[in-house]
Design a protein around this motif. Structure first.
Motif, short mmCIF file in Angstrom:
data_model
loop_
_atom_site.label_atom_id
_atom_site.label_comp_id
_atom_site.label_asym_id
_atom_site.label_seq_id
_atom_site.Cartn_x
_atom_site.Cartn_y
_atom_site.Cartn_z
N THR A 59 0.94 6.15 -9.36
CA THR A 59 -0.04 5.07 -9.30
C THR A 59 0.64 3.72 -9.22
O THR A 59 0.23 2.85 -8.46
N LEU A 60 1.69 3.53 -10.00
CA LEU A 60 2.43 2.27 -9.98
C LEU A 60 3.09 2.05 -8.61
O LEU A 60 3.05 0.94 -8.06
N ILE A 61 3.67 3.10 -8.06
CA ILE A 61 4.30 3.00 -6.74
C ILE A 61 3.25 2.62 -5.70
O ILE A 61 3.46 1.72 -4.88
N ARG A 62 2.11 3.28 -5.73
CA ARG A 62 1.04 2.99 -4.78
C ARG A 62 0.54 1.55 -4.93
O ARG A 62 0.22 0.88 -3.95
N LYS A 63 0.46 1.08 -6.17
CA LYS A 63 0.02 -0.30 -6.43
C LYS A 63 0.98 -1.29 -5.77
O LYS A 63 0.56 -2.25 -5.12
N HIS A 64 2.28 -1.07 -5.93
CA HIS A 64 3.27 -1.97 -5.35
C HIS A 64 3.27 -1.88 -3.82
O HIS A 64 3.42 -2.90 -3.14
N LEU A 65 3.09 -0.69 -3.29
CA LEU A 65 3.00 -0.55 -1.83
C LEU A 65 1.76 -1.28 -1.30
O LEU A 65 1.82 -1.96 -0.27
N SER A 66 0.65 -1.17 -2.01
CA SER A 66 -0.57 -1.85 -1.61
C SER A 66 -0.37 -3.36 -1.60
O SER A 66 -0.80 -4.04 -0.67
N THR A 67 0.29 -3.86 -2.62
CA THR A 67 0.59 -5.29 -2.69
C THR A 67 1.45 -5.71 -1.50
O THR A 67 1.19 -6.73 -0.86
N ALA A 68 2.45 -4.91 -1.20
CA ALA A 68 3.35 -5.21 -0.08
C ALA A 68 2.58 -5.20 1.23
O ALA A 68 2.74 -6.11 2.07
N TYR A 69 1.72 -4.21 1.44
CA TYR A 69 0.94 -4.13 2.69
C TYR A 69 0.03 -5.34 2.84
O TYR A 69 -0.13 -5.87 3.93
N LYS A 70 -0.59 -5.77 1.74
CA LYS A 70 -1.48 -6.93 1.79
C LYS A 70 -0.71 -8.19 2.18
O LYS A 70 -1.20 -9.01 2.95
N LYS A 71 0.48 -8.35 1.65
CA LYS A 71 1.29 -9.52 1.98
C LYS A 71 1.77 -9.46 3.44
O LYS A 71 1.77 -10.47 4.13
N VAL A 72 2.16 -8.28 3.87
CA VAL A 72 2.61 -8.12 5.27
C VAL A 72 1.44 -8.37 6.22
O VAL A 72 1.63 -8.96 7.29
#
Length: 76
Positions: A59-72
């Motif tokens: 869940t934590l990994i997915r949260k950070h990936l989601s944050t990264a995708y939103k910024k990209v």
């Protein structure tokens, strides 16, 4: 996953090395998000393996990936 995040993920997957580097740089990701993103997209490491590697939850990994995708997604 939101549509913008999906599009950002696909954009990263289809990017050349130079485009990938540009997107990551311009998104101004935290070092942690950048590392996870590079391993997941760049090297194809699964979310499960990332969680094991960093001793945290998927869940934590997915949260950070989601944050990264939103910024990209905001990068033009």
């Amino acid at each position: 996953m939101e549509q913008q995040s999906k599009e950002a993920r696909e954009r990263l997957k289809m990017a050349t090395r130079a485009e990938f580097e540009y997107l990551v740089f311009e998104a101004m990701l935290t070092p942690w998000c950048e590392k996870i993103l590079r391993l997941h997209i760049g090297e194809g490491v699964s979310v499960c393996n990332l969680a094991e590697r960093f001793s945290c939850s998927e869940t934590l990994i997915r949260k950070h990936l989601s944050t990264a995708y939103k910024k990209v997604a905001k990068v033009q």
